[in-house]
Design an enzyme around this catalytic site. Structure first.
Site, mmCIF file in Angstrom:
data_model
loop_
_atom_site.group_PDB
_atom_site.id
_atom_site.type_symbol
_atom_site.label_atom_id
_atom_site.label_comp_id
_atom_site.label_asym_id
_atom_site.label_seq_id
_atom_site.Cartn_x
_atom_site.Cartn_y
_atom_site.Cartn_z
ATOM 1 N N ARG A 113 0.845 -1.197 0.000
ATOM 2 C CA ARG A 113 0.000 0.000 0.000
ATOM 3 C C ARG A 113 0.879 1.245 0.000
ATOM 4 O O ARG A 113 1.786 1.385 0.826
ATOM 5 C CB ARG A 113 -0.910 0.012 1.230
ATOM 6 C CG ARG A 113 -1.650 1.330 1.467
ATOM 7 C CD ARG A 113 -2.514 1.232 2.709
ATOM 8 N NE ARG A 113 -3.151 2.489 3.056
ATOM 9 C CZ ARG A 113 -2.834 3.263 4.090
ATOM 10 N NH1 ARG A 113 -1.833 2.895 4.897
ATOM 11 N NH2 ARG A 113 -3.470 4.386 4.329
ATOM 12 N N THR A 120 -6.524 -1.066 10.083
ATOM 13 C CA THR A 120 -6.368 -0.133 11.207
ATOM 14 C C THR A 120 -6.156 -0.834 12.544
ATOM 15 O O THR A 120 -7.000 -1.599 13.003
ATOM 16 C CB THR A 120 -7.567 0.831 11.329
ATOM 17 O OG1 THR A 120 -7.903 1.356 10.054
ATOM 18 C CG2 THR A 120 -7.205 1.972 12.265
ATOM 19 N N ARG A 135 -10.494 20.434 8.734
ATOM 20 C CA ARG A 135 -9.766 20.791 9.946
ATOM 21 C C ARG A 135 -10.185 22.170 10.423
ATOM 22 O O ARG A 135 -10.587 23.026 9.620
ATOM 23 C CB ARG A 135 -8.254 20.762 9.706
ATOM 24 C CG ARG A 135 -7.727 19.403 9.239
ATOM 25 C CD ARG A 135 -6.217 19.429 9.035
ATOM 26 N NE ARG A 135 -5.715 18.161 8.515
ATOM 27 C CZ ARG A 135 -5.407 17.111 9.258
ATOM 28 N NH1 ARG A 135 -5.541 17.202 10.586
ATOM 29 N NH2 ARG A 135 -4.971 15.995 8.719
ATOM 30 N N LYS A 164 -13.222 2.799 0.571
ATOM 31 C CA LYS A 164 -12.931 2.742 1.998
ATOM 32 C C LYS A 164 -14.201 3.107 2.771
ATOM 33 O O LYS A 164 -14.720 4.217 2.639
ATOM 34 C CB LYS A 164 -11.773 3.684 2.348
ATOM 35 C CG LYS A 164 -10.465 3.283 1.692
ATOM 36 C CD LYS A 164 -9.370 4.300 1.966
ATOM 37 C CE LYS A 164 -8.970 4.349 3.416
ATOM 38 N NZ LYS A 164 -7.825 5.271 3.643
#
Length: 729
Positions: free
Chosen positions: A201, A473, A242, A415
Site C-alpha cells: 500500500r 487499522t 480541519r 474505503k
C-alpha cells in the site's frame, strides 16, 4: 439439486465398469486410471443427497437460469504405466525432475525430452524481460545467502519438489502492508515480501510523486526477480476537514457544557470561537447534529445555526435559508455545546458522523494522484471518505479518462469509514471492485461498540456480492514499538479471518514501526492458525465421516448472491465453478488451476472459498497483479504462460497437453504439490484464453500431464477431461 450421470466413455468401447475392475465411484475410477488399471468405461450416477466418502462427489449444479451436465471422457489407450508416461515429450524441466524422482522409486527408466524452443519477445502485455537461459533456470527460489541471514526465520518459505525454497502459498487471507520510511528500501521490501506480504500500500497522504514512482519501480523489480505478481494499492488522501488556528499555540481547554462557535472568520481563535474553513459543513449541520474534533476526543452538539449578514448575527430556524446565498455577503456559523471536554489545538480534524456532506471525496490533490496512479502501473486505487455509490462512479469515470484505450484501468476500492457509506453499502458494493473496513475514522464517527458488528456486516455483504474486502487499522498497533503483540490484537486478526475477509492490512506497523518484519510474520501466523482452526471446526461439524474435512459441496450456492450468476452467461460459470470445487474437494486435489483471460472467473471462484489454493494462469501481468488481493488466489503470468497465450491468439489453437503441462508446472513451482501423484484440478475455456464462460474441467497430475501429450498426439480422442455440455431444450 439435479442428479445426473457420470460416464467414462471410449470411442470404441462401452463395456460396463465391472468388466474392467468394477470402479464404483469417481474417486476409485481416477485412482485406477492413475495406477494404470484398465478402467475404460463405467456408468456412475451421482446421488441426489449428500453421501459419505468418495460417493459424496456431486459434480452437478443447478444455478439460477440453467444447469450444466458434465461428461467425463476417457480413452482406450490408458493401459500405460505411470513410469512409461515419463517418456512423454514436451515436458518442462521441473516436471522432468519430478518424473526422474518418481522413476527412481519405481525402478523404471525415464528418458527426459528437450523442451521445444518458444518464440521470444513481448507477449500478452508486459513480459518478465528475462532471457531464455535465466527463465529455464527460474528465479522463484530464495537465494541461499538470504536464508542464512537471521531474519530468514521469519520468512514464509517452503521447499518445492526440486528442493528449492520458495515463498509459501498456503495461507488463504492476503496481507497488505503500508510502505513508509521503515520499509521503503529494496532490501526491506524484499524481506517483507518473503515474510508474506502480497500487496503493498502506497499512502498518498505523504510523500511526493517522485518517491512513489521509485517505490513502484522497486516493487516491480522484486516481482520480476521472483516471478511472482505483487499488487500495489494507491490509497488516496481524500478531503480533510480541519479547524483553524488559535492565538495560543497550545490551543484552548474546552469545558463540558460551555458554548463554542465555529465560523468563517480567519482571525485566530480563542476559548469562545475558532475558524472552520469549510462552509459546506457549516451549511449542512443543523440543530442536534454531532460534531467531533481531534479524532473524536472532543465531542460537541449543535445548538443553533445562523449567518452574519450586514454586520449582524442572524439565527435561522429549522429549514430556514439564509437571506443571501453569497457566502461573502452572508457568512454562516454554528454554535455548539461541548459534551466531551478536552484541549483543542490548531488544525485538528473535524468529523460529521450523522451528516452526508454535499461534496465530492475527490479533491484536486486526489485528481493529480489518481492520474499518476493510472499512468504508473498501479493495480488498485482506494478512495477515502466514500459517502455514496455515486462517489465510486465518479472515480471510475475519472480513471477511464486518465487511461488509454489499450490500457487496463486500475481496480477501485471503496474505503468504508463513514456511517453514510454503511447505509449505502449495497449500492457501493455494486459499483466497487473491492472495499476496505477502515476502522480508524469509522470508529470515530460511530460508537466503538458498533464497529465489530459493522465489520461483520461489511464482510458478509462483500462475499455476497463477490467483492474482496480488506480489514484495516490498528491490527498490531502495539508492535510499532514492541516486538510482540497483545492477545487482543491476535484475537482481532483471527476474528477478521473467521469472518471471511480477503485481506488484513498493516499501516503504521510496517510504515514507521520498529518491527515491520515481525509484524508481518505474526500476522501470517495468526492467519494460518485461524484458517487451520476453521478447517478443524468444519471437520468436527461434518455429519459424514469423509476425508474432505467437513466441506460441503456448493450445490445451491446458498451463501452467494444468485443475481451474480444470472447475467452474461454467469449461470454457466457458476455451474462449472461449483462442479470444479466439489471435484477438487472430493479427490483431495492440492490446488485448483484456472486459466483466465480477464480474471473474472477467478473472482467468482473465490466466492466458493475452496480450502485449497487457487492458481490463476493469466495472459497478462496486469490481470495477475490485481488478483493478488483475492483470498486464496496466487496468480502467475510468467513468460511461458504469455508465450502460450500469444500462440493461442495467433493460431487460435494450442495443444491442450501443453497447457495442462504448464498448469501442473505452475503448481509445482509454487510448492503446492509435493509428489508427482498428487492431483490438480484445471478449469479453463476452449479455445484457450478466449473470452466467455468456462467450459472445461480437467484432473491431472505429473504423470497424466505428460501422458496427455503423447496421447493427444497419437489419438485426438485420448483425453481425460470434463467437458461442459449444454442442457437439453
Amino acid at each position: 439439486m439435479i442428479s445426473s450421470s457420470l460416464a467414462f466413455l471410449s470411442p470404441t468401447n462401452t463395456r460396463p465398469a465391472s468388466f474392467y475392475g468394477g470402479a464404483t465411484s469417481a474417486t476409485s475410477a481416477l485412482q485406477q486410471l492413475h495406477s494404470g488399471a484398465p478402467v475404460l468405461a463405467s456408468h456412475l450416477t451421482a446421488p441426489a443427497s449428500a453421501a459419505s466418502g468418495a460417493s459424496s462427489l456431486q459434480l452437478w449444479s443447478s444455478v439460477a437460469a440453467g444447469s450444466a451436465a458434465l461428461l467425463l471422457m476417457g480413452t482406450k489407450t490408458w493401459r500405460r504405466s505411470s513410469a512409461a508416461a515419463g517418456a512423454a515429450r514436451g515436458r518442462s524441466k521441473r516436471a522432468r525432475a519430478a518424473m526422474a524422482a518418481a522413476s527412481s522409486q519405481t525402478g523404471s527408466a525415464v528418458a527426459p525430452q528437450p523442451r521445444p524452443q518458444h518464440q521470444q519477445g513481448k507477449v500478452g502485455g508486459q513480459n518478465w524481460q528475462a532471457s531464455a537461459s535465466s527463465y529455464e533456470e527460474g528465479h522463484t527460489a530464495i537465494a541461499e545467502s538470504l536464508l542464512e541471514e537471521p531474519w530468514a526465520a521469519l520468512a514464509d518459505k517452503v521447499q518445492n519438489m526440486q528442493g528449492s525454497h520458495v515463498r509459501g502459498c498456503s495461507k488463504g487471507a492476503k496481507q497488505v502492508a503500508t510502505v513508509g520510511p521503515a520499509s521503503s528500501s529494496p532490501e526491506m521490501l524484499e524481506k517483507l515480501f518473503l515474510c508474506g506480504v502480497d500487496v503493498f500500500r502506497l499512502n498518498f497522504s505523504h510523500g511526493e510523486h517522485s518517491e512513489k514512482k521509485e517505490l513502484i519501480s522497486r516493487i516491480r523489480d522484486l516481482e520480476m526477480k521472483y516471478q511472482r505478481p505483487i499488487g500495489i494499492l494507491a490509497d488516496m488522501q481524500g478531503p480533510k476537514q480541519r479547524c483553524g488556528a488559535f492565538a495560543d499555540e497550545n490551543g484552548v481547554l474546552l469545558k463540558s457544557g460551555q458554548t463554542f462557535r465555529f465560523d468563517l472568520d480567519s482571525m485566530p481563535g480563542d476559548e469562545n470561537r475558532v475558524q472552520l474553513p469549510h462552509p459546506e459543513i457549516l451549511l449542512a449541520l443543523t440543530t442536534g447534529k454531532a460534531l467531533l474534533l481531534d479524532d473524536g476526543k472532543i465531542r460537541m452538539r449543535v445548538l443553533r445555526r445562523g449567518c452574519t449578514y450586514q454586520g449582524e448575527d442572524l439565527f435561522l430556524e429549522e429549514g430556514e435559508q439564509p437571506p443571501v446565498a453569497d457566502l461573502n455577503t452572508c457568512k454562516p456559523f454554528i454554535e455548539c455545546k461541548v459534551e466531551v471536554a478536552g484541549r483543542l489545538k490548531a488544525r485538528k480534524g473535524v468529523n460529521t458522523p450523522d451528516v452526508v456532506l454535499p461534496i465530492s471525496p475527490i479533491t484536486p490533490k486526489d485528481r493529480e494522484d489518481i492520474k499518476f496512479a493510472c499512468r504508473n502501473d498501479v493495480d488498485w486505487i482506494a478512495l477515502s471518505f466514500v459517502q455514496r455509490h455515486q462517489d465510486i462512479a465518479e472515480l471510475r469515470s475519472l480513471t477511464s479518462s486518465f487511461c488509454s484505450e489499450d490500457q487496463r484501468q486500475p481496480k477501485l476500492l471503496a474505503k468504508i469509514e463513514k456511517p453514510a457509506a454503511v447505509q449505502d453499502l449495497d449500492e457501493i458494493l455494486k459499483q466497487s471492485d473491492g472495499v476496505m473496513v477502515a476502522r480508524g475514522d469509522l470508529g470515530v464517527e460511530m460508537n466503538p461498540e458498533e464497529v465489530p458488528f459493522v465489520q461483520k456486516t461489511i464482510i458478509s455483504k462483500a462475499l455476497f456480492w463477490g467483492v474482496p474486502v480488506i480489514v484495516a487499522t490498528q491490527m498490531l498497533e502495539s508492535m510499532i514499538s514492541n516486538p510482540a503483540p497483545t492477545r487482543a490484537e491476535c484475537s482481532d486478526i483471527a476474528n477478521a479471518i473467521l469472518d471471511g475477509c480477503d485481506g488484513v492490512m498493516l499501516s503504521g506497523e510496517s510504515a514507521v514501526g520498529s518491527y515491520p518484519l515481525e509484524c508481518v510474520e505474526m500476522q501470517r501466523r495468526v492467519i494460518s492458525a485461524s484458517e487451520q482452526q476453521q478447517r478443524r471446526a468444519q471437520s468436527r461439524g461434518a455429519t459424514s465421516g469423509s476425508a474432505t474435512g467437513g466441506w460441503k459441496p456448493p450445490a445451491t450456492l446458498s451463501v452467494l448472491n444468485p443475481l451474480m450468476f444470472v447475467r452474461e452467461n454467469d449461470a454457466v460459470i457458476g455451474s462449472v465453478l461449483a462442479s470444479a470445487v466439489t471435484l477438487a474437494h472430493g479427490i483431495g486435489a492440492k490446488a485448483i488451476v484456472c486459466f483466465t483471460a480477464t480474471g473474472r472467473s477467478v473472482e467468482k471462484l473465490t466466492q466458493f472459498r475452496p480450502s485449497m489454493p487457487v492458481v490463476a494462469v493469466c495472459p497478462t501481468m496486469e490481470t495477475a497483479r490485481f488478483l493478488s488481493l483475492y483470498r486464496g488466489v496466487y496468480a502467475t503470468s510468467d513468460r511461458e504462460t504469455q508465450v502460450l497465450a500469444q500462440q493461442a491468439e495467433d493460431e487460435n489453437a494450442i495443444p491442450s497437453c501443453r497447457a495442462i503441462e504448464v498448469a501442473w508446472r505452475v503448481a509445482a513451482d509454487h510448492a503446492l504439490v509435493s509428489d508427482p501423484h498428487e492431483w490438480v484440478v484445471v478449469i479453463c475455456r476452449l479455445p484457450w484464453f478466449s473470452y466467455g464462460p468456462l467450459n472445461v474441467i480437467r484432473v491431472t497430475n505429473a504423470f497424466e500431464s505428460g501422458l496427455a501429450d503423447y496421447l493427444t498426439t497419437t489419438n485426438p480422442d485420448a483425453c481425460l477431461m470434463l467437458c461442459l455440455m449444454p442442457p437439453p431444450l
